[in-house]
Motif scaffolding. Structure first.
Motif, mmCIF file in Angstrom:
data_model
loop_
_atom_site.group_PDB
_atom_site.id
_atom_site.type_symbol
_atom_site.label_atom_id
_atom_site.label_comp_id
_atom_site.label_asym_id
_atom_site.label_seq_id
_atom_site.Cartn_x
_atom_site.Cartn_y
_atom_site.Cartn_z
ATOM 1 N N LYS A 1 -13.142 -3.887 7.736
ATOM 2 C CA LYS A 1 -13.743 -3.394 6.073
ATOM 3 C C LYS A 1 -14.394 -4.541 6.039
ATOM 4 N N ALA B 1 -14.286 -11.397 -3.221
ATOM 5 C CA ALA B 1 -12.657 -11.165 -2.885
ATOM 6 C C ALA B 1 -12.165 -12.396 -4.505
ATOM 7 N N VAL C 1 -3.943 3.405 -3.115
ATOM 8 C CA VAL C 1 -4.534 2.309 -1.961
ATOM 9 C C VAL C 1 -3.345 0.880 -3.243
ATOM 10 N N ILE D 1 -12.012 -1.496 -0.102
ATOM 11 C CA ILE D 1 -12.190 -2.831 -0.184
ATOM 12 C C ILE D 1 -11.964 -3.939 -1.356
ATOM 13 N N LEU E 1 -7.546 -4.099 -1.566
ATOM 14 C CA LEU E 1 -7.415 -4.499 -0.627
ATOM 15 C C LEU E 1 -7.223 -6.190 -0.920
ATOM 16 N N VAL E 2 -8.855 -6.144 -1.841
ATOM 17 C CA VAL E 2 -8.332 -7.886 -1.791
ATOM 18 C C VAL E 2 -8.365 -8.235 -3.105
ATOM 19 N N GLY E 3 -7.522 -7.672 -3.963
ATOM 20 C CA GLY E 3 -6.274 -7.464 -5.297
ATOM 21 C C GLY E 3 -7.457 -7.444 -6.271
ATOM 22 N N ALA E 4 -8.660 -6.439 -6.427
ATOM 23 C CA ALA E 4 -8.719 -6.244 -7.859
ATOM 24 C C ALA E 4 -8.269 -4.691 -7.909
ATOM 25 N N ARG F 1 -1.781 -9.104 -3.966
ATOM 26 C CA ARG F 1 -2.791 -9.323 -2.975
ATOM 27 C C ARG F 1 -3.798 -9.923 -2.707
ATOM 28 N N ARG F 2 -3.519 -11.066 -3.666
ATOM 29 C CA ARG F 2 -3.980 -12.053 -3.997
ATOM 30 C C ARG F 2 -3.000 -13.662 -3.061
ATOM 31 N N GLU G 1 1.136 -1.006 0.121
ATOM 32 C CA GLU G 1 -0.402 -0.002 0.202
ATOM 33 C C GLU G 1 0.610 1.394 -0.622
ATOM 34 N N PHE H 1 -8.521 -6.433 9.439
ATOM 35 C CA PHE H 1 -7.934 -5.864 9.706
ATOM 36 C C PHE H 1 -9.056 -4.886 11.329
ATOM 37 N N PRO I 1 -2.496 -6.191 -7.790
ATOM 38 C CA PRO I 1 -3.372 -6.988 -7.107
ATOM 39 C C PRO I 1 -2.808 -8.180 -6.919
#
Ligand code: ATP
Ligand code: MG
Lengths: 226, 305
Positions: free
Chosen positions: A89, A103, B305, B212, B215-218, A78-79, A51, A85, A75
């Motif tokens: 969220k 997700a 982000v 979000i 955060l989850v990889g989009a 993050r997968r 981030e 947190f 991306p």
């Protein structure tokens, strides 16, 4: 599994959030990071999910040097990492099932696979009977379990948890920590950031202590000393 | 996988469209106005161009030969003139044809009919009607016709200079065009600002959700595509509305066009029909490009982000 080598992150001249920190975490470890408020724990997490980028040093996750990661690769990173947190969220207008499915949707998973995977992970967190609830219809502990389920859908090698029990009472906190231990038993490397002395001490696992952005202590079976 | 993402994006876009119905309507309204004003310009151009064409079409040189000049001589002159590069066409009309035409033209006028009967011989000679490729070519052609070798054969030649009319049409349409251009320019700017802000507001109100997602990889495209699709949706609706309004206006002005052209047919609706894909397609592409640019800017602004 996770390597931070001489990592420094400054937000401006005065705030050095992480100061020349070096951490090596092996696959399958369960590591807690503790320290006073503002010592740079969340900054470590944010660096690990790219981030923010470090000013100095090197960050390697699962053999992947993400120090100078391209934005289109973020991306993918993050997968491969699950994150939870303090504030969960979750999307308030989506059900438990949809929050977790989300997700998978972002990575283009088919409906068939989603319908198969989501109940599986919700079973791991013991919420298979609350698929159609909305987040506001759940307790704090249940919400965090949904967030953990979502973090697990991609079967990550690493789970990062930034004060996952910060908003929970003692009983719920215990449940969440037990869940993290169970996930660790499956082989997932877990990095837990926590304020809670009793939790960290009861774990009897490795503890890294930070102070003003620096690593001041790293014990195999640690205690929260400060 | 791509189609799957696309169908999810479309679903998301439709939801978002209804959730912000007033913003959506305002966007559609302003894009429609923009489309209409641009199409107004297209109409003005098409009408004035074909008006000028129509006038140009009427310009020619008529060469009236003496009655006694025979057909072979005229044909000789015709083929000689045809060697000039400026010539587009030469039409021959024999003295008999001319008489027949003259008779039908004046068939109601008894006096003329009587007078013609009195004459034993056909009083009219053959004619050649010469059209040049371009307006500027006429002086040179006139010069060639005024060759002393022909002067005994030619009774008269006529050339009406329509330059004044063409200049007038140009002057009128130029003013209308300028006005239209300014109005269209304004609408384009307003539409750009509104589209930009619609995307920005949409992303801003969804920033929690978008955060979000990331955060989850989009990917950025996954995040952006619903907003773009939502606005393309507005763009398509606006385009359809504009097409409706434009054809309505066209049907109103079509009857007046014929009189404006002094009888010459100009089918503005037909013109739009045959160019619809280019006219409306390019406007739609414009709005889509605008969307992609503004959503990229907005995402860059809110989603570091
Ligand atoms: N975006 C930012 N801009 C400027 N300073 C920041 C920013 N984010 C964090 N900081 C500063 O960096 C330092 C470390 O912050 P960080 O969030 O990592 O602390 P923390 O250890 O997670 O604290 P807590 O236990 O309260 O969550 C703090 O001094 C904080 O004020
Ligand atoms: Mg923190």
């Amino acid at each position: 599994m996770i390597h931070l080598i001489n990592v420094t992150k400054k937000f401006n001249r005065q705030t050095v959030a992480v100061n020349n920190a070096t951490i090596h975490i092996e696959p399958g470890e369960f590591v807690s990071i503790v320290g006073q408020s503002g010592c740079g724990k969340t900054t470590i997490i944010r660096l690990l999910i790219s981030e923010i980028k470090p000013d100095h040093g090197q960050i390697i996750i699962g053999g992947w040097d993400i120090t100078k990661i391209k934005s289109y690769q973020i991306p993918l990173l993050r997968r491969q990492i699950g994150v939870v947190f303090q504030d969960f969220k979750l999307l308030p207008k989506k059900t438990v099932f949809e929050n977790v499915a989300f997700a998978l949707q972002v990575s283009g998973t088919t409906r068939g696979r989603i319908n198969k995977i989501v109940p599986q992970v919700l079973k791991i967190v013991d919420l298979e009977d609350k698929l159609d609830r909305y987040p506001q219809e759940l307790s704090g502990g249940e919400r965090q379990r949904v967030a953990i389920a979502r973090a697990l859908v991609h079967r990550p090698k690493v789970l990062l948890a930034d004060e996952p029990t910060g908003n929970l009472d003692a009983i719920n906190s215990k449940e969440i920590i037990n869940l993290l231990l169970k996930i660790n038993d499956f082989g997932t490397t877990v990095l837990l950031v926590s304020h809670d002395k009793s939790i960290v001490n009861a774990l009897k696992k490795r503890v890294i202590t930070m102070e003003d952005g620096a690593i001041v202590q790293d014990q195999k079976i640690g205690k929260y000393v400060i | 996988m791509f189609l799957l993402s696309l169908s999810r994006s479309i679903l998301f876009a439709i939801q978002s469209f209804w959730r912000n119905i007033w913003l959506s309507l305002a966007t559609i309204f302003i894009i429609t106005l923009t489309f209409i004003s641009i199409n107004f310009l297209v109409i003005i151009s098409a009408v004035s161009d074909s008006a000028i064409e129509a006038v140009k079409e009427k310009i020619d040189i008529s060469i009236y030969f003496q009655q006694e000049v025979n057909e072979t001589k005229v044909a000789e002159i015709k083929s000689h003139l045809e060697t000039l590069p400026q010539i587009k066409s030469i039409t021959y009309s024999s003295s008999e044809d001319n008489l027949a035409n003259f008779k039908t033209k004046h068939q109601d006028e008894l006096l003329i009919q009587e007078a013609l009967k009195e004459l034993e011989k056909n009083p009219l000679g053959a004619t050649l009607i010469v059209k040049a490729k371009q307006l500027d070519d006429y002086p040179e052609i006139l010069e060639a016709i005024d060759n002393p070798a022909y002067s005994d054969l030619i009774e008269e030649r006529s050339y009406d200079d329509h330059q004044v009319v063409i200049d007038r049409i140009n002057a009128i349409t130029e003013n209308v065009r300028k006005g239209g251009l300014i109005i269209s320019g304004l609408f384009v700017i307003i539409a750009a600002l509104i589209v930009f802000n619609t995307v920005r507001i949409a992303i801003f109100t969804h920033r929690h959700e978008v955060g979000i997602m990331k955060l989850v990889g989009a990917t950025n495209w996954f995040v952006r595509s619903p907003f773009i699709i939502e606005n393309i949706f507005s763009g398509v609706i606006a385009c359809v509305l504009a097409i409706g309004v434009v054809y309505f206006i066209l049907s109103l002005i079509q009857p007046h066009l014929s009189s404006y052209f002094g009888g010459a047919e100009f089918n503005i609706i037909g013109y739009f029909n045959s160019n619809a894909l280019v006219i409306f397609g390019s406007q739609l592409i414009g709005i889509i490009v605008l969307n992609i640019i503004s959503s990229s800017l907005a995402i860059g602004k809110y989603l570091r982000v």
